[in-house]
Write a protein that holds these residues in place. Structure first.
Motif, short mmCIF file in Angstrom:
data_model
loop_
_atom_site.label_atom_id
_atom_site.label_comp_id
_atom_site.label_asym_id
_atom_site.label_seq_id
_atom_site.Cartn_x
_atom_site.Cartn_y
_atom_site.Cartn_z
N ALA A 15 0.93 -0.89 0.25
CA ALA A 15 -0.09 -0.09 -0.01
C ALA A 15 1.14 1.34 0.18
N LEU A 16 2.24 1.14 0.55
CA LEU A 16 2.98 2.37 0.87
C LEU A 16 3.93 2.29 -0.33
N VAL A 17 3.84 1.43 -1.52
CA VAL A 17 4.62 1.68 -1.91
C VAL A 17 3.50 2.01 -3.28
N GLY A 18 2.66 1.74 -3.40
CA GLY A 18 1.52 2.35 -4.47
C GLY A 18 0.87 3.12 -3.89
N THR A 19 1.28 3.98 -2.73
CA THR A 19 0.90 5.54 -2.52
C THR A 19 2.30 6.28 -3.01
N LEU A 20 3.51 6.14 -2.96
CA LEU A 20 4.49 6.84 -3.24
C LEU A 20 4.55 7.01 -5.08
N ILE A 21 3.88 5.72 -5.12
CA ILE A 21 4.19 5.64 -6.82
C ILE A 21 3.17 6.98 -7.46
N LEU A 22 1.63 6.06 -6.54
CA LEU A 22 1.25 7.42 -7.39
C LEU A 22 1.46 8.88 -6.56
N PHE A 23 2.13 9.28 -5.55
CA PHE A 23 2.19 10.46 -5.40
C PHE A 23 3.51 11.07 -6.70
N PHE A 24 5.24 10.70 -6.84
CA PHE A 24 6.16 11.04 -7.43
C PHE A 24 5.13 10.66 -9.12
N GLY A 25 4.55 9.91 -9.45
CA GLY A 25 4.69 10.12 -10.52
C GLY A 25 3.27 11.18 -11.46
N GLY A 26 2.38 11.29 -10.62
CA GLY A 26 1.83 12.23 -10.39
C GLY A 26 2.34 13.50 -10.47
N ALA A 27 2.98 13.91 -9.82
CA ALA A 27 3.95 14.53 -8.98
C ALA A 27 4.47 15.69 -10.65
N LEU A 28 5.18 14.20 -10.71
CA LEU A 28 6.05 14.73 -11.73
C LEU A 28 5.96 14.94 -13.13
N LEU A 29 4.76 14.46 -13.44
CA LEU A 29 3.55 14.69 -14.94
C LEU A 29 3.14 16.45 -14.58
N ALA A 30 2.41 16.18 -13.22
CA ALA A 30 2.13 17.34 -12.75
C ALA A 30 2.39 18.53 -13.34
N LEU A 31 3.93 18.66 -12.98
CA LEU A 31 4.94 19.44 -13.03
C LEU A 31 5.53 19.89 -14.24
N VAL A 32 6.03 18.77 -14.66
CA VAL A 32 5.73 19.00 -16.76
C VAL A 32 4.94 19.55 -17.40
N LEU A 33 3.79 19.04 -16.70
CA LEU A 33 2.31 19.77 -18.43
C LEU A 33 2.40 20.98 -17.02
N GLY A 34 2.02 20.88 -15.72
CA GLY A 34 1.79 22.29 -15.65
C GLY A 34 2.36 23.27 -15.55
N PHE A 35 4.11 23.28 -15.59
CA PHE A 35 5.20 24.55 -16.53
C PHE A 35 4.80 24.76 -17.42
#
Length: 217
Positions: A15-35
């Motif tokens: 569960a923790l690994v899944g949460t971290l994947i969702l967070f870091f993957g979503g953050a990376l996509l959000a930062l690139v697309l948001g930029f």
């Protein structure tokens, strides 16, 4: 209460690994697309500004749950994926949704930089891309650190929404632990504690970045 961890390390780690994947993957996509979207929002090209504004206004005003519905049920139909990867679809949904907030934070930070500096850079022949990367964004970064970290903290907590769409993360562990006979309230308390620790880590990162920019001034 520690037995909840020690007796079910397999569930907690997954569960923790899944949460971290969702967070870091979503953050990376959000930062690139948001930029990209943030740059479009302040672009001198009217069409780019209109597209950026339309993206932000449409996606940001759409409930996150509905965004998940679109990605989980519509994307696999439009793009055959074989075996559906719900974790990947969760990353995409979180990234596309959070990118709107990243874009607005960047736009607000860019607006704190005096217009005269960008005009002076353009006057000496710098193109828009170099004006942004060399002149505007380094100064705007100091102003966007606190609100950007707030966006990332919200993203971390939004990962629990993915639990309703078959993505394994901390939001789904209560149901799994209940099947093993554990007290649901105790499980939820520990889930809250884990999130508090993760948020405190993000707050530490924020303070470190603010100290760095303070020294840089």
């Amino acid at each position: 209460m520690f037995d909840i961890f020690t007796n079910h390390l397999d569930l907690w780690s997954e569960a923790l690994v899944g949460t971290l994947i969702l967070f870091f993957g979503g953050a990376l996509l959000a930062l690139v697309l948001g930029f990209i979207v943030g740059a479009m929002r302040v672009s001198p090209v009217p069409i780019a500004r209109a597209v950026g504004a339309a993206y932000v206004n449409i996606v940001r005003n759409t409930p996150l749950t509905l965004v998940f519905f679109i990605f989980v049920f519509a994307v696999p139909v439009l793009i055959p994926m074989g075996r559906t990867d719900y974790l990947l679809l969760g990353v995409l949904a979180l990234g596309v949704y959070t990118a709107t907030y990243v874009a607005e934070v960047l736009r607000s930070g860019i607006n704190t930089v005096p217009v005269g500096q960008a005009e002076a850079a353009r006057a000496i022949g710098l193109p828009f891309g170099q004006v942004m990367t060399l002149i505007v964004l380094p100064q705007a970064a100091r102003a966007v650190v606190p609100p950007m970290m707030s966006v990332l903290i919200a993203l971390l907590k939004n990962t629990t929404v993915a639990a309703g769409f078959s993505a394994v993360n901390l939001g789904i562990i209560r149901a799994n632990m209940s099947e093993r006979g554990e007290n649901a309230m105790e499980v939820l308390i520990w889930v809250a504690i884990v999130f508090i620790v993760l948020v405190l880590l993000l707050s530490w990162v924020q303070n470190a970045l603010e100290r760095h920019w303070k020294v840089a001034r």
